[in-house]
Design an enzyme around this catalytic site. Structure first.
Site, PDB file in Angstrom:
ATOM      1  N   SER A  38     -31.983  29.896 -28.829  1.00  0.00           N
ATOM      2  CA  SER A  38     -32.777  30.276 -27.656  1.00  0.00           C
ATOM      3  C   SER A  38     -32.473  31.708 -27.233  1.00  0.00           C
ATOM      4  O   SER A  38     -33.351  32.395 -26.678  1.00  0.00           O
ATOM      5  CB  SER A  38     -32.534  29.305 -26.502  1.00  0.00           C
ATOM      6  OG  SER A  38     -31.175  29.265 -26.136  1.00  0.00           O
ATOM      7  N   ASN A  39     -31.258  32.192 -27.487  1.00  0.00           N
ATOM      8  CA  ASN A  39     -30.966  33.605 -27.214  1.00  0.00           C
ATOM      9  C   ASN A  39     -31.898  34.504 -28.019  1.00  0.00           C
ATOM     10  O   ASN A  39     -32.413  35.515 -27.523  1.00  0.00           O
ATOM     11  CB  ASN A  39     -29.520  33.935 -27.581  1.00  0.00           C
ATOM     12  CG  ASN A  39     -28.503  33.236 -26.711  1.00  0.00           C
ATOM     13  OD1 ASN A  39     -28.829  32.689 -25.662  1.00  0.00           O
ATOM     14  ND2 ASN A  39     -27.254  33.239 -27.144  1.00  0.00           N
ATOM     15  N   GLY A 231     -20.136  44.167 -37.143  1.00  0.00           N
ATOM     16  CA  GLY A 231     -19.622  44.390 -35.800  1.00  0.00           C
ATOM     17  C   GLY A 231     -19.705  45.845 -35.399  1.00  0.00           C
ATOM     18  O   GLY A 231     -20.780  46.453 -35.406  1.00  0.00           O
ATOM     19  N   GLY A 234     -21.655  48.525 -37.738  1.00  0.00           N
ATOM     20  CA  GLY A 234     -23.069  48.509 -38.068  1.00  0.00           C
ATOM     21  C   GLY A 234     -23.447  47.332 -38.943  1.00  0.00           C
ATOM     22  O   GLY A 234     -22.921  46.226 -38.791  1.00  0.00           O
ATOM     23  N   ASP A 262     -26.663  37.215 -31.820  1.00  0.00           N
ATOM     24  CA  ASP A 262     -28.022  36.702 -31.661  1.00  0.00           C
ATOM     25  C   ASP A 262     -28.989  37.844 -31.352  1.00  0.00           C
ATOM     26  O   ASP A 262     -30.133  37.851 -31.833  1.00  0.00           O
ATOM     27  CB  ASP A 262     -28.072  35.668 -30.545  1.00  0.00           C
ATOM     28  CG  ASP A 262     -27.066  34.549 -30.744  1.00  0.00           C
ATOM     29  OD1 ASP A 262     -26.852  34.154 -31.912  1.00  0.00           O
ATOM     30  OD2 ASP A 262     -26.480  34.094 -29.751  1.00  0.00           O
TER      31      ASP A 262
END
Length: 320
Positions: A38-39, A231, A234, A262
């Protein structure tokens, strides 16, 4: 198609401890919602995409809270299956500050989605989407959730609907060996496979340089597009014809890391959906992830104009 992206998964109530306090002593908790799938749907809807989310929710105030907030952000929740009884999963965020890490405590066992009857999910909804988005969290919730995810992927394959699969390993839900076995069919079915560098190491033992880890994922699953997130460094991607693309990181002041992965997935899909431009998709992914880091909560509450402004400053790079 009615939707650009359809996702399926669990959304929970998030209860966060104020910065500087501990869960065992705090007198107040901030209430928000959060769930990987949902994010992604919220972020895409706010960027102007037609996003839908399917899940199982109980007819109670917490179920209505989740549905109402997603609807407010523009997500189509019509595929949700409502049940008279059941519970919503909850997670507590014991918010850290350097050098103390943030800690998560789940209270999600036996949630409505985890105990769902696979036959209650209408698979015909897949035909209404340009793309199906799933994560490795859902198959970890219960055998029923794993079966629902399997059926959705099977139906997508029958209809020619591409699958974006984000590995998204959760060590509190299962072991690396369990995840490796259960997630392999989903990874092999993916048109776009997204995996973090840490997850590739934990689940499949893929270590070394980013190029080596990416090559290992490609060799294992042969996805038409394989994306490795790094992270603060990139992201990398490789297409089926062997082209490699890289997007440098975007510097950000970190307010809340939850949901950044997300946001990357949503940004990537936003940049990829129209013409499959992987280089552009990577730039959108790292930009939206950076913007999410500046916001409290799981949701990337970002406008298209804000995202475009950041993307404009990211150079296009191809690694051959």
């Amino acid at each position: 198609m009615q939707w650009d992206v359809l996702s399926f998964g669990e959304t929970m109530i998030r209860l966060s401890v104020p910065v500087g306090e501990r869960l065992e002593m705090t007198s107040s908790l901030e209430v928000r919602i959060g769930g990987a799938e949902s994010n992604v749907a919220v972020a895409l809807a706010r960027l102007g995409r037609r996003a839908a989310w399917c899940s199982v929710l109980p007819q109670n105030p917490l179920g209505r809270r989740i549905a109402g907030e997603l609807r407010w952000h523009g997500v189509d929740i019509s595929p949700v299956h409502w049940v008279e009884r059941g519970r919503v999963g909850i997670y507590f965020l014991d918010t850290g500050a350097a050098p103390r890490p943030t800690q998560v405590l789940y209270d999600r066992a036996g949630s409505a989605i985890a105990t769902a009857d696979p036959d209650s999910i209408d698979l015909s909804m897949v035909a209404r989407a340009r793309l199906l988005h799933l994560t490795g969290i859902t198959p970890a919730l219960s055998p029923a959730c794993r079966e629902i995810a399997r059926r959705l992927v099977e139906r997508a394959g029958q209809l020619g609907v591409p699958l974006c699969f984000d590995v998204n390993y959760r060590s509190l839900l299962w072991t690396p060996a369990e995840a490796a076995e259960a997630l392999a069919p989903f990874c092999r079915a993916a048109s776009v496979l997204i995996c973090g560098r840490g997850d590739a190491s934990t689940i499949w033992g893929l270590d070394g340089s980013p190029d080596q880890v990416l090559a290992g994922l490609v060799e294992l699953f042969h996805a038409p597009v394989t994306v490795l997130t790094l992270g603060d460094e990139g992201a990398l991607a490789q297409t089926g014809d062997g082209q490699r693309f890289q997007a440098p990181p975007v510097q950000a002041t970190v307010v809340d890391r939850v949901g950044a992965g997300d946001a990357f997935a949503a940004g990537f899909l936003h940049g990829y959906l129209d013409d499959g431009d992987v280089a552009r998709a990577l730039r959108y992914g790292v930009a939206l992830a950076a913007l999410k880091l500046t916001l409290h909560g799981d949701l990337a509450l970002v406008t298209l104009a804000e995202l475009e402004a950041i993307v404009a400053g990211i150079p296009r790079a191809i690694v051959r």
